[in-house]
Write an enzyme that holds these catalytic residues in place. Structure first.
Site, PDB file in Angstrom:
ATOM      1  CE1 TYR A  23      -0.512 -10.954  53.584  1.00  0.00           C
ATOM      2  CE2 TYR A  23      -2.152 -12.150  54.849  1.00  0.00           C
ATOM      3  CZ  TYR A  23      -1.490 -11.929  53.668  1.00  0.00           C
ATOM      4  OH  TYR A  23      -1.788 -12.675  52.556  1.00  0.00           O
ATOM      5  CG  HIS A 101       2.990  -8.788  47.020  1.00  0.00           C
ATOM      6  ND1 HIS A 101       1.635  -8.853  46.807  1.00  0.00           N
ATOM      7  CD2 HIS A 101       3.571  -8.714  45.795  1.00  0.00           C
ATOM      8  CE1 HIS A 101       1.409  -8.833  45.503  1.00  0.00           C
ATOM      9  NE2 HIS A 101       2.568  -8.744  44.870  1.00  0.00           N
TER      10      HIS A 101
END
Length: 146
Positions: A23, A101
């Site tokens: 991330y 995402h």
């Protein structure tokens, strides 16, 4: 001005601290700030909402319907793969929904390859880190009538 709602799901408040390999180090607040700045440039007011409560997420989606949001971006986190409650709430909406995402969910664990939202969203954008959100905002706005 178009009204866009961005929904952040479970554990996404931990961006910047959680698994930087997947991330990165950008925080949720930084993502929200970038989205709102791009929205302003493109003539859209972007509201951001994050919760770790599935019930609160469904309630916010219901409110988006009542408020007449023009489009919704959603990164539901792990709920993407199993929350039929959120899917059913999203299915109430009549505006375009774009699923986003940060990581490429199709290149990760097998259980992440399936989205229970896929058949009701306009499209999915994944794998571009925080830029997935910005691309998602552009996609949502392009799906709206002029």
């Amino acid at each position: 001005m178009k009204k866009i709602l961005t929904l952040h799901g479970v554990n996404l408040n931990m961006f910047g601290k959680r698994d930087p390999k997947q991330y990165g180090t950008v925080t949720l607040q930084e993502i929200d700030t970038r989205l709102q700045a791009l929205g302003q440039q493109l003539g859209a007011a972007v509201e951001c909402f994050q919760t770790n409560s599935e019930a609160a997420m469904c309630e916010r989606i219901h409110a988006a319907f009542t408020e007449g949001k023009d489009a919704v971006l959603i990164n539901a986190g792990a709920w993407t793969h199993y929350s039929y409650a959120i899917r059913d709430a999203l299915d109430i909406l009549t505006c375009p929904i774009v699923e986003v995402h940060m990581s490429n969910i199709h290149a990760r664990e097998e259980f992440r390859h399936h989205s229970v939202f896929a058949d009701i969203v306009r499209g999915q954008i994944c794998g571009f880190g925080a830029d997935s959100y910005l691309l998602g905002l552009r996609a949502a706005l392009s799906a709206l009538p002029e």
